[in-house]
Design a protein around this motif. Structure first.
Motif, mmCIF file in Angstrom:
data_model
loop_
_atom_site.group_PDB
_atom_site.id
_atom_site.type_symbol
_atom_site.label_atom_id
_atom_site.label_comp_id
_atom_site.label_asym_id
_atom_site.label_seq_id
_atom_site.Cartn_x
_atom_site.Cartn_y
_atom_site.Cartn_z
ATOM 1 N N ASP A 23 24.221 42.617 43.032
ATOM 2 C CA ASP A 23 25.512 42.023 42.663
ATOM 3 C C ASP A 23 25.472 41.484 41.234
ATOM 4 O OD1 ASP A 23 26.594 42.620 45.101
ATOM 5 O OD2 ASP A 23 26.381 40.612 45.942
ATOM 6 N N GLY A 24 24.361 40.864 40.870
ATOM 7 C CA GLY A 24 24.220 40.332 39.517
ATOM 8 C C GLY A 24 24.230 41.428 38.466
ATOM 9 N N VAL A 25 23.577 42.550 38.765
ATOM 10 C CA VAL A 25 23.572 43.681 37.830
ATOM 11 C C VAL A 25 24.977 44.255 37.683
ATOM 12 C CG1 VAL A 25 22.714 46.027 37.464
ATOM 13 C CG2 VAL A 25 21.147 44.241 38.268
ATOM 14 N N ARG A 26 25.688 44.387 38.801
ATOM 15 C CA ARG A 26 27.057 44.923 38.740
ATOM 16 C C ARG A 26 27.989 43.993 37.973
ATOM 17 N NH1 ARG A 26 25.955 47.170 44.094
ATOM 18 N NH2 ARG A 26 26.402 45.141 45.037
ATOM 19 N N MET A 27 27.758 42.695 38.091
ATOM 20 C CA MET A 27 28.620 41.727 37.404
ATOM 21 C C MET A 27 28.455 41.776 35.887
ATOM 22 S SD MET A 27 28.154 38.451 39.928
ATOM 23 C CE MET A 27 28.814 37.296 38.729
ATOM 24 N N ALA A 28 27.387 42.368 35.402
ATOM 25 C CA ALA A 28 27.144 42.396 33.956
ATOM 26 C C ALA A 28 28.271 43.077 33.191
ATOM 27 C CB ALA A 28 25.815 43.094 33.663
ATOM 28 N N ARG A 29 28.994 43.984 33.848
ATOM 29 C CA ARG A 29 30.096 44.671 33.156
ATOM 30 C C ARG A 29 31.206 43.703 32.773
ATOM 31 N NH1 ARG A 29 30.989 45.765 38.598
ATOM 32 N NH2 ARG A 29 33.131 45.361 39.334
ATOM 33 N N TRP A 30 31.267 42.529 33.447
ATOM 34 C CA TRP A 30 32.293 41.535 33.127
ATOM 35 C C TRP A 30 32.146 41.002 31.699
ATOM 36 C CZ3 TRP A 30 32.694 37.827 37.957
ATOM 37 C CH2 TRP A 30 33.183 38.566 39.048
ATOM 38 N N VAL A 31 30.959 41.137 31.114
ATOM 39 C CA VAL A 31 30.757 40.641 29.755
ATOM 40 C C VAL A 31 31.673 41.375 28.779
ATOM 41 C CG1 VAL A 31 29.084 40.389 27.886
ATOM 42 C CG2 VAL A 31 28.383 39.964 30.255
ATOM 43 N N PHE A 32 31.812 42.685 28.975
ATOM 44 C CA PHE A 32 32.654 43.489 28.090
ATOM 45 C C PHE A 32 33.978 43.907 28.741
ATOM 46 C CE2 PHE A 32 28.214 44.282 26.818
ATOM 47 C CZ PHE A 32 28.280 43.800 25.526
ATOM 48 N N MET A 33 34.009 43.942 30.078
ATOM 49 C CA MET A 33 35.235 44.307 30.804
ATOM 50 C C MET A 33 35.496 43.248 31.870
ATOM 51 S SD MET A 33 34.613 48.427 31.204
ATOM 52 C CE MET A 33 36.223 48.651 31.938
ATOM 53 N N PRO A 34 36.086 42.125 31.476
ATOM 54 C CA PRO A 34 36.283 41.001 32.405
ATOM 55 C C PRO A 34 37.183 41.393 33.575
ATOM 56 C CG PRO A 34 36.764 40.367 30.127
ATOM 57 C CD PRO A 34 36.629 41.853 30.147
ATOM 58 N N PRO A 35 37.042 40.690 34.711
ATOM 59 C CA PRO A 35 37.940 40.951 35.846
ATOM 60 C C PRO A 35 39.372 40.601 35.475
ATOM 61 C CG PRO A 35 36.671 38.938 36.192
ATOM 62 C CD PRO A 35 36.095 39.599 34.976
ATOM 63 N N ALA A 36 40.301 41.311 36.092
ATOM 64 C CA ALA A 36 41.721 41.061 35.816
ATOM 65 C C ALA A 36 42.090 39.645 36.263
ATOM 66 C CB ALA A 36 42.583 42.093 36.538
ATOM 67 N N LEU A 37 42.594 38.840 35.346
ATOM 68 C CA LEU A 37 42.955 37.448 35.638
ATOM 69 C C LEU A 37 44.439 37.263 35.312
ATOM 70 C CD1 LEU A 37 39.856 35.736 33.965
ATOM 71 C CD2 LEU A 37 40.157 36.276 36.375
ATOM 72 N N SER A 38 45.281 37.278 36.343
ATOM 73 C CA SER A 38 46.718 37.157 36.130
ATOM 74 C C SER A 38 47.264 35.964 36.910
ATOM 75 C CB SER A 38 47.429 38.449 36.549
ATOM 76 O OG SER A 38 48.821 38.325 36.372
#
Length: 246
Positions: free
Chosen positions: A58-73
């Motif tokens: 899960d931690g490795v998969r979350m690394a993409r948030w550094v450059f592609m953050p989760p959608a926050l609306s």
């Protein structure tokens, strides 16, 4: 795309390489595959040892948030809940059951379904806040693998440097090789300290920031749902939710 992350990483690496060049050193002297293997492989092994498999993945998969953050609306959630509040006020809570089935977010679907089921507001808040707490704890634990990597990498770098110095000591009979050998040995320390402070620790901090924002959005949703359960005016519900938005 989170451009500031890309700019920050590029700026940090460029500053180090430029400093090396301005000091008269060769950038190629910082490229040592063996030192890189020792630091990255050793750090990876230590992080895997400290973490359960699911947490690590899960931690490795979350690394993409550094450059592609989760959608926050925030506005989308506020609009949805405010709309539900108006519907519930005019037509009753049972009308919202069809809306619950169409939600893709499991947390929001569960919250709306509990609302439709007529769960008492205090208990509704309690159930959803427990779920938020457990979810946030799991997410933070996954993000901490990067924090752990930031702690291990400098030490592994020192270990690599010591290994290099041992190799240098074995060649004391050839003084012409000592200077270059010592320089190569300390590249492992550069890799360890550099990766920790330019990559691993910043990644951990950014992931923690995203997790905090996501948790706040869930708390905002819970506040809105509980407001509907209490029979608050739709404008009051919307106003309370907007209080969560900076």
């Amino acid at each position: 795309m989170d451009s500031i992350s890309l700019v920050g990483l590029s700026l940090g690496i460029a500053a180090i390489l430029l400093g090396q060049a301005l000091e008269g050193g060769h950038i190629s002297s910082l490229v040592q595959p063996t030192a890189f293997l020792v630091v990255v492989g050793g750090t990876l092994g230590a992080v895997m040892l400290q973490s359960p498999l699911r947490t690590f993945l899960d931690g490795v998969r979350m690394a993409r948030w550094v450059f592609m953050p989760p959608a926050l609306s925030h506005e989308e959630i506020i609009g949805q809940v405010a709309g539900w509040s108006q519907i519930a006020r005019k037509e009753g809570l049972l009308v919202l059951e069809s809306r619950a089935q169409g939600l893709t977010d499991p947390f929001m679907r569960k919250g709306l379904q509990l609302l439709v089921d007529g769960v008492e507001p205090g208990r509704l808040r309690e159930v959803l806040e427990v779920e938020i707490g457990v979810w946030e704890a799991q997410m933070r634990q996954s993000a901490r693998i990067w924090e752990g990597a930031g702690g291990y990498a400098p030490t592994i770098g020192i270990l690599g440097a010591v290994m290099g110095l041992i190799h240098v000591m074995e060649n004391l009979s050839d003084p012409s090789r000592l200077g270059a050998g010592i320089a190569v040995a300390f590249v492992a320390t550069i890799y360890g300290v550099g990766l920790a402070n330019l990559v691993f620790l910043p990644v951990a901090k950014k992931l923690m920031a995203h997790i905090s924002t996501l948790a706040t959005m869930r708390e905002m949703f819970v506040d809105g749902i509980v407001g509907i359960a209490n029979g608050d005016n739709p404008r009051i519900v919307e106003s309370r939710m907007r209080g969560y938005v900076a």
